[in-house]
Design a protein around this motif. Structure first.
Motif, short mmCIF file in Angstrom:
data_model
loop_
_atom_site.label_atom_id
_atom_site.label_comp_id
_atom_site.label_asym_id
_atom_site.label_seq_id
_atom_site.Cartn_x
_atom_site.Cartn_y
_atom_site.Cartn_z
N ARG A 157 0.84 -1.20 0.00
CA ARG A 157 0.00 0.00 0.00
C ARG A 157 0.88 1.26 0.00
N GLU A 158 1.89 1.30 0.86
CA GLU A 158 2.76 2.48 0.95
C GLU A 158 3.59 2.66 -0.32
N VAL A 159 4.17 1.57 -0.83
CA VAL A 159 5.04 1.64 -2.01
C VAL A 159 4.27 2.05 -3.26
N VAL A 160 3.05 1.56 -3.41
CA VAL A 160 2.29 1.84 -4.64
C VAL A 160 1.39 3.07 -4.48
N LEU A 161 0.64 3.13 -3.39
CA LEU A 161 -0.39 4.15 -3.25
C LEU A 161 0.00 5.32 -2.35
N GLY A 162 1.13 5.21 -1.64
CA GLY A 162 1.55 6.26 -0.72
C GLY A 162 1.80 7.58 -1.43
N GLY A 163 1.85 8.66 -0.66
CA GLY A 163 2.02 10.00 -1.21
C GLY A 163 3.24 10.16 -2.09
N ASN A 164 4.29 9.42 -1.80
CA ASN A 164 5.50 9.45 -2.63
C ASN A 164 5.73 8.08 -3.27
N GLY A 165 4.63 7.33 -3.45
CA GLY A 165 4.71 5.98 -3.99
C GLY A 165 4.79 5.95 -5.51
N LEU A 166 4.76 4.75 -6.03
CA LEU A 166 4.94 4.54 -7.47
C LEU A 166 3.89 5.28 -8.30
N LEU A 167 2.62 5.20 -7.90
CA LEU A 167 1.59 5.84 -8.72
C LEU A 167 1.67 7.36 -8.72
N ALA A 168 2.31 7.92 -7.70
CA ALA A 168 2.51 9.38 -7.68
C ALA A 168 3.47 9.82 -8.78
N HIS A 169 4.30 8.90 -9.27
CA HIS A 169 5.34 9.23 -10.25
C HIS A 169 5.21 8.46 -11.57
N ALA A 170 4.30 7.49 -11.62
CA ALA A 170 4.17 6.63 -12.80
C ALA A 170 3.50 7.37 -13.96
N GLY A 171 3.81 6.91 -15.17
CA GLY A 171 3.22 7.51 -16.36
C GLY A 171 2.47 6.48 -17.19
N PRO A 172 1.69 6.95 -18.16
CA PRO A 172 0.91 6.06 -19.01
C PRO A 172 1.77 4.97 -19.65
N GLY A 173 1.23 3.76 -19.64
CA GLY A 173 1.89 2.63 -20.30
C GLY A 173 2.83 1.84 -19.41
N GLN A 174 3.21 2.39 -18.27
CA GLN A 174 4.09 1.62 -17.39
C GLN A 174 3.30 0.46 -16.78
N ILE A 175 4.02 -0.59 -16.39
CA ILE A 175 3.38 -1.77 -15.83
C ILE A 175 3.96 -2.04 -14.44
N ILE A 176 3.07 -2.24 -13.47
CA ILE A 176 3.46 -2.63 -12.12
C ILE A 176 2.95 -4.04 -11.89
N VAL A 177 3.85 -4.93 -11.44
CA VAL A 177 3.51 -6.32 -11.20
C VAL A 177 3.81 -6.62 -9.73
N ASP A 178 2.77 -6.89 -8.95
CA ASP A 178 2.95 -7.16 -7.53
C ASP A 178 3.05 -8.66 -7.28
N CYS A 179 4.24 -9.11 -6.91
CA CYS A 179 4.49 -10.53 -6.63
C CYS A 179 4.36 -10.84 -5.14
N SER A 180 3.92 -9.86 -4.36
CA SER A 180 3.71 -10.04 -2.92
C SER A 180 2.41 -10.81 -2.70
N THR A 181 2.20 -11.27 -1.48
CA THR A 181 0.93 -11.89 -1.12
C THR A 181 0.12 -10.84 -0.35
N CYS A 182 -1.00 -10.44 -0.93
CA CYS A 182 -1.83 -9.37 -0.37
C CYS A 182 -3.30 -9.72 -0.54
N PRO A 183 -4.18 -9.00 0.14
CA PRO A 183 -5.62 -9.23 -0.03
C PRO A 183 -6.08 -8.91 -1.46
N VAL A 184 -7.07 -9.64 -1.91
CA VAL A 184 -7.67 -9.43 -3.23
C VAL A 184 -8.13 -7.97 -3.37
N ARG A 185 -8.77 -7.43 -2.34
CA ARG A 185 -9.30 -6.07 -2.40
C ARG A 185 -8.20 -5.04 -2.63
#
Length: 173
Positions: free
Chosen positions: A76-104
């Motif tokens: 949650r912090e790495v992807v959605l946090g204020g300084n996380g990936l989505l704060a800096h990501a651009g169109p067309g980039q791909i994020i693949v989460d290999c962690s074990t996390c809730p479906v939601r």
């Protein structure tokens, strides 16, 4: 996206370091890694892996980025946090989460990513450290077919049983 995309890897702990090493040895792509612990990053540099100094740096340097993090709070912090990936990501980039996390969480990230035209797949792994070392992990992937086809050659560097299970969240389910 380039034929040889630049790959990123966040979370080079017990499993992630071995997964990143296999990616570096087998993909033929430039690779950047990020972790709070500098020790595995130093070890990976022997395989040509570049160290990123921050989440912002790694996402701006890469086309496809893999995560191997301990669980929901870290993802949650790495992807959605204020300084996380989505704060800096651009169109067309791909994020693949290999962690074990809730479906939601996978579904929430997919929605947030889609709003920024960033592609997201959840791809948790099964099997243990030895499989990570040998590149024989089992990946269960949630995402769309086109994105799955794009990341498949790179996941094959880390695993041998790779299944597209359905839409985002289906890999976790």
């Amino acid at each position: 996206m380039n034929e040889k995309p630049t790959l990123g890897f966040i979370g080079v702990g017990v499993m992630g370091e071995k997964m990143c090493r296999n990616l570096a040895q087998k993909s033929g792509c430039p690779i950047f890694a990020y972790d709070q612990n500098p020790v595995p990053l130093e070890s990976l540099s022997a395989y040509g892996v570049n160290t990123a100094a921050s989440l912002a740096e790694i996402i701006t340097q890469t086309d496809i980025i893999f995560l191997s993090l301990p669980g929901e709070p870290q993802v949650r912090e790495v992807v959605l946090g204020g300084n996380g990936l989505l704060a800096h990501a651009g169109p067309g980039q791909i994020i693949v989460d290999c962690s074990t996390c809730p479906v939601r969480l996978a579904q929430e990230i997919a929605r947030e990513a889609s709003a920024k035209e960033v592609r997201f797949l959840d791809a948790p792994v099964a099997r243990g450290v030895k499989a990570a070392e040998n590149g024989t992990l089992n990946f269960m992937v949630g995402g769309d077919q086109e994105d799955f086809d794009t990341i498949l050659p790179h996941i094959k560097c880390m695993g041998e049983d790779i299944t597209l299970c359905g839409s985002p969240g289906a890999g976790q389910a």
